[in-house]
Design an enzyme around this catalytic site. Structure first.
Site, PDB file in Angstrom:
ATOM      1  N   ASP A  40       0.878  -1.180   0.000  1.00 23.76           N
ATOM      2  CA  ASP A  40       0.000   0.000   0.000  1.00 23.76           C
ATOM      3  C   ASP A  40       0.912   1.225   0.000  1.00 23.76           C
ATOM      4  O   ASP A  40       2.126   1.109   0.182  1.00 23.76           O
ATOM      5  CB  ASP A  40      -0.897  -0.001   1.250  1.00 23.76           C
ATOM      6  CG  ASP A  40      -1.789   1.243   1.324  1.00 23.76           C
ATOM      7  OD1 ASP A  40      -2.374   1.613   0.287  1.00 23.76           O
ATOM      8  OD2 ASP A  40      -1.878   1.867   2.393  1.00 23.76           O
ATOM      9  N   SER A  41       0.303   2.398  -0.135  1.00 25.58           N
ATOM     10  CA  SER A  41       1.094   3.627  -0.065  1.00 25.58           C
ATOM     11  C   SER A  41       1.525   3.929   1.375  1.00 25.58           C
ATOM     12  O   SER A  41       2.388   4.758   1.591  1.00 25.58           O
ATOM     13  CB  SER A  41       0.267   4.789  -0.608  1.00 25.58           C
ATOM     14  OG  SER A  41      -0.897   4.940   0.181  1.00 25.58           O
ATOM     15  N   CYS A  76     -10.987   2.990  -0.173  1.00 24.81           N
ATOM     16  CA  CYS A  76      -9.580   3.319   0.083  1.00 24.81           C
ATOM     17  C   CYS A  76      -9.228   2.555   1.351  1.00 24.81           C
ATOM     18  O   CYS A  76      -9.996   2.584   2.317  1.00 24.81           O
ATOM     19  CB  CYS A  76      -9.413   4.820   0.298  1.00 24.81           C
ATOM     20  SG  CYS A  76      -7.775   5.290   0.920  1.00 24.81           S
ATOM     21  N   CYS A 106      -4.288  -1.453  -1.962  1.00 26.40           N
ATOM     22  CA  CYS A 106      -4.434  -0.018  -2.201  1.00 26.40           C
ATOM     23  C   CYS A 106      -5.413   0.133  -3.367  1.00 26.40           C
ATOM     24  O   CYS A 106      -5.177  -0.421  -4.445  1.00 26.40           O
ATOM     25  CB  CYS A 106      -3.082   0.573  -2.569  1.00 26.40           C
ATOM     26  SG  CYS A 106      -3.134   2.275  -3.128  1.00 26.40           S
ATOM     27  N   HIS A 165      -7.220   3.085   3.576  1.00 33.07           N
ATOM     28  CA  HIS A 165      -6.999   3.913   4.771  1.00 33.07           C
ATOM     29  C   HIS A 165      -8.312   4.172   5.520  1.00 33.07           C
ATOM     30  O   HIS A 165      -8.302   4.431   6.718  1.00 33.07           O
ATOM     31  CB  HIS A 165      -6.405   5.281   4.393  1.00 33.07           C
ATOM     32  CG  HIS A 165      -4.922   5.263   4.154  1.00 33.07           C
ATOM     33  ND1 HIS A 165      -4.364   4.670   3.057  1.00 33.07           N
ATOM     34  CD2 HIS A 165      -3.887   5.770   4.878  1.00 33.07           C
ATOM     35  CE1 HIS A 165      -3.043   4.824   3.103  1.00 33.07           C
ATOM     36  NE2 HIS A 165      -2.732   5.491   4.201  1.00 33.07           N
ATOM     37  N   GLU A 222      -3.312   8.498   8.415  1.00 37.17           N
ATOM     38  CA  GLU A 222      -1.865   8.353   8.606  1.00 37.17           C
ATOM     39  C   GLU A 222      -1.441   9.017   9.926  1.00 37.17           C
ATOM     40  O   GLU A 222      -0.451   8.640  10.537  1.00 37.17           O
ATOM     41  CB  GLU A 222      -1.092   9.007   7.442  1.00 37.17           C
ATOM     42  CG  GLU A 222      -1.163   8.245   6.123  1.00 37.17           C
ATOM     43  CD  GLU A 222      -0.195   7.054   6.044  1.00 37.17           C
ATOM     44  OE1 GLU A 222       0.876   7.091   6.660  1.00 37.17           O
ATOM     45  OE2 GLU A 222      -0.554   6.056   5.365  1.00 37.17           O
TER      46      GLU A 222
HETATM   47  N1  DGL Z   1      -4.756   3.368   0.794  1.00 37.19           N
HETATM   48  C1  DGL Z   1      -4.709   3.743  -0.571  1.00 37.19           C
HETATM   49  C2  DGL Z   1      -5.993   3.454  -1.299  1.00 37.19           C
HETATM   50  O1  DGL Z   1      -6.631   2.473  -0.956  1.00 37.19           O
HETATM   51  C3  DGL Z   1      -4.028   5.000  -0.963  1.00 37.19           C
HETATM   52  C4  DGL Z   1      -4.299   6.260  -0.283  1.00 37.19           C
HETATM   53  C5  DGL Z   1      -3.346   7.300  -0.808  1.00 37.19           C
HETATM   54  O2  DGL Z   1      -2.143   7.020  -0.774  1.00 37.19           O
HETATM   55  O3  DGL Z   1      -3.791   8.352  -1.268  1.00 37.19           O
HETATM   56  O4  DGL Z   1      -6.386   4.124  -2.209  1.00 37.19           O
END
Ligand code: DGL
Length: 268
Positions: A10-11, A184, A73, A186, A152
């Site tokens: 993931d990011s 997402c 992600c 996150h 984050e």
């Molecule tokens: N967690 C990621 C997603 O599912 C990326 C969020 C990001 O880095 O902007 O899209």
């Protein structure tokens, strides 16, 4: 018996919500997780940049021996899944299609909300995947870019988070949706606050469970009773990653290695 690990990237910390589900379901598998914390967020970045980063991340995992890649992600899944599937010598799973399937199964009135990063919403990957499964669904999409830095930061129920949720989600509440896709990885970190705001009549869908079901179909049972090992890598901010990870995973990460990824490959 295939002792090679499952690779997840993931990011940043968001993919840990997927890691957690996979770890629960596959206790005997080794798992290697990479969070690209030096380059988060991916959401506002261009398609080509997200594809480049995703290729580097996946290659790194393969170099560590990964037998399968889970793109934890949505932004990378929406943008780079097909490229990765073409390029890589191992199977690659994204989170969009499993998430879309869960949403269609969950919705009774076929009014589905989708929230995600700008990249994911712009790609229309969820609308396309949901409509393919059931073209009677009406989809209402909304990018919520500020949710990523809030997650984050570990501000899952901070006052600022509650205000941001209200600002982004009020318009969706007027669309009679009964299902809201957290598009997402996150966003499940903010799930309790989001659920509190939208109310209990709206079902929140996140793809962690759905992508784990998919993995279950692909991976043969590992015949061992040896508990699987976890390997965590990031590209920056180890201390912060550990802090947030301990909240998401309810465990401490004792070994976290920082790596620097570069163009085409990675540099240690
Ligand atoms: N967690 C990621 C997603 O599912 C990326 C969020 C990001 O880095 O902007 O899209």
């Amino acid at each position: 018996m295939d002792k090679k690990p499952i690779g997840i990237f993931d990011s940043g910390v968001g993919g840990l919500t997927v890691f957690k589900e996979i770890r629960k379901r596959f206790p005997f598998e080794d798992i290697i997780y990479f969070g690209d914390t030096a380059r988060v967020p991916y959401g506002p970045k261009s398609r080509n940049t997200v594809i480049d980063y995703s290729i580097q991340n996946a290659r790194f995992l393969i170099q560590q021996g990964a037998k399968i890649i889970v793109i934890a992600c949505n932004t990378s899944s929406a943008t780079a899944l097909i490229d990765l599937q073409k390029l890589l010598p191992v199977p690659v799973l994204g989170v969009i299609e499993p998430g879309a399937l869960s949403a269609v199964k969950s919705s009774g009135n076929k009014h589905i909300g989708v929230i995600g990063t700008e990249g994911t919403i712009r790609s229309q990957a969820y609308s396309t995947a949901i409509s393919k499964l059931d073209d009677s669904c009406i989809i209402f999409s909304k990018p919520c870019p500020l949710f990523v830095p809030l997650a984050e930061e570990g501000w899952e129920d901070h006052e600022v988070t509650q205000l941001t949720i209200k600002e982004y989600l009020t318009s969706l509440l007027h669309k009679d949706i009964d299902t809201l896709v957290l598009g997402c990885t996150h966003y499940p970190i903010l799930k309790t606050s989001i659920q509190k705001f939208v109310g209990s009549k709206i079902t929140l869908v996140d793809s962690a469970q759905a992508v784990t079901d998919k993995l279950d179909e692909i991976l043969p049972n590992r015949e061992t009773k040896e508990i699987g090992k976890d390997y965590f890598y990031v590209s920056d901010n180890e201390v912060k990653f550990k802090q947030i990870a301990s909240k998401i995973l309810d465990m401490e990460i004792d070994k976290l290695i920082k790596v620097k990824l570069g163009e085409g490959w990675f540099l240690k």
